[in-house]
Scaffold this motif. Structure first.
Motif, short mmCIF file in Angstrom:
data_model
loop_
_atom_site.label_atom_id
_atom_site.label_comp_id
_atom_site.label_asym_id
_atom_site.label_seq_id
_atom_site.Cartn_x
_atom_site.Cartn_y
_atom_site.Cartn_z
N HIS A 172 0.88 -1.18 0.00
CA HIS A 172 0.00 0.00 0.00
C HIS A 172 0.91 1.22 0.00
N ASP A 211 5.79 4.92 4.86
CA ASP A 211 6.78 3.99 5.40
C ASP A 211 6.87 2.72 4.56
N HIS A 212 6.12 2.66 3.45
CA HIS A 212 6.15 1.49 2.56
C HIS A 212 6.63 1.85 1.15
N ASP A 269 0.17 -4.11 6.78
CA ASP A 269 -0.24 -3.28 7.92
C ASP A 269 -1.61 -3.68 8.46
N HIS A 292 -0.42 -3.31 13.82
CA HIS A 292 0.80 -2.57 14.14
C HIS A 292 1.30 -2.88 15.55
N TYR A 325 5.05 -6.72 8.78
CA TYR A 325 5.95 -5.60 8.48
C TYR A 325 6.38 -4.84 9.74
N HIS A 326 5.47 -4.75 10.73
CA HIS A 326 5.72 -3.87 11.87
C HIS A 326 5.86 -4.58 13.21
ZN LIG Z 1 3.24 0.76 7.85
#
Ligand SMILES: [Zn+2]
Length: 330
Positions: free
Chosen positions: A143, A147-148, A254, A257, A300-301
């Protein structure tokens, strides 16, 4: 809320006023501050996979970034019960790298220079793992949040992975390039922060021309990744099923988180979701499926290296971290 406060809320670090911001966040970061591995390798069927770190994001304060509108004492108690700090949450930035049939594929590109010096380390860490930016053949964007997608271009709009095809969902592409991307169903109300998010998406998408390939829900990319629409965080937010032979891994981007505040309380939600209620529904649906199928998950987080499982717990879920093993550098 002024711009600095807005960006601190979003990321702990920001585009502006580094020195001031560093002094604000130095204490919690130093308290955490141990050395980390910058990549972690493993196999999935015939694929060689690697997790490479782009760094970290510190979100401070925790509310309303997380659990907006939820009783603060309840949130604090949940953090304390899990031995977690109550004044900030640290997010990993875990980039999955796939090597297959001569291709080197990244899933997302990290923050680039958009969030200061605690992040944006992807290229340096790829090089430590023996991968140069010119070696990257494909970048799949889950997306178009900063931060991506923010690591695709440098300050002069130059492409940082110059030979790579870049894949983005058509829905996210159309949303971010529309005249006025709709945040009316988000709990995020800070207009400066919203503008920053829109600007970074537009800057990076517009820097691409022939490299850009738009995909639809269910499309398979480079023979080993199927993109599945999981809307709410953004309209075109996707999770990715990576597969080889009988083995598979779900990159959940995401969807969550925080293990403590979101996996365990999906309805508490995340302020940055562009459609808050849809994100809650999607989160519940995807976690239900992944718990039922006992799937291996990549996040991812969530904490490094982002590998684990979810299992049902009461009316919600819990994250079960798969501990890193194998030939990490140190
Ligand atoms: Zn993110």
């Amino acid at each position: 809320m002024d711009r600095r406060t807005a960006l601190l809320r979003f990321a702990g670090l920001a585009l502006i006023g580094f020195t001031d911001i560093r002094s604000l966040v130095a204490k919690p970061l130093n308290a955490i501050g141990k050395k980390r591995n910058s990549f972690h390798q493993f196999k999935l069927g015939e694929l060689d996979l690697m997790v490479v770190s782009d760094g970290r994001i510190v979100m401070k304060p925790i509310q309303p970034n997380f659990a907006p509108g939820i009783n603060s004492r309840r949130v604090e108690q949940e953090l304390e019960r899990n031995f977690a700090p109550t004044d900030h949450i640290e997010l990993g930035i875990n980039i999955l790298v796939i090597k297959s049939k001569g291709r080197t594929i990244l899933l997302d590109s990290g923050c680039g220079a958009n969030f200061g010096e605690q992040s944006g380390g992807l290229i340096k860490n790829l090089q430590k793992a023996g991968i140069n930016p010119e070696d990257v053949t494909d970048v799949v964007i889950t997306h178009a949040h900063p931060d991506h997608i923010g690591g695709l271009t440098g300050a002069e709009n130059q492409l940082l992975f110059p030979k790579a095809k870049v894949y983005l969902s058509r829905i996210d592409h159309d949303f971010w390039l529309s005249e006025n991307p709709d945040f009316s169903k988000s709990k995020l109300t800070d207009q400066q922060l919203i503008q920053f998010v829109k600007d970074v998406a537009k800057k990076n998408i517009n820097a691409l021309s022939d490299q850009l390939h738009l995909f639809e829900d269910g499309d398979t990319i480079v023979d080993c990744i199927t993109m599945q629409l999981a809307p709410g965080h953004t309209p075109g937010h996707c999770v990715a099923k990576i597969f080889s032979n009988e083995a598979s891994l779900y990159h959940i981007a995401d969807l969550v988180h925080s293990a403590i505040l979101v996996v365990a309380h999906p309805e508490w939600g995340f302020e940055g979701d562009s459609n808050f209620n849809q994100a809650v529904q999607t989160r519940r649906k995807v976690m239900s499926d992944l718990a039922a199928s006992r799937s291996l998950i990549f996040s991812y987080h969530l904490p490094w290296p982002g590998l684990g499982h979810v299992r049902k717990k009461g009316n919600a879920y819990e994250w079960v971290q798969q501990l890193a093993m194998g030939p990490d550098e140190s």
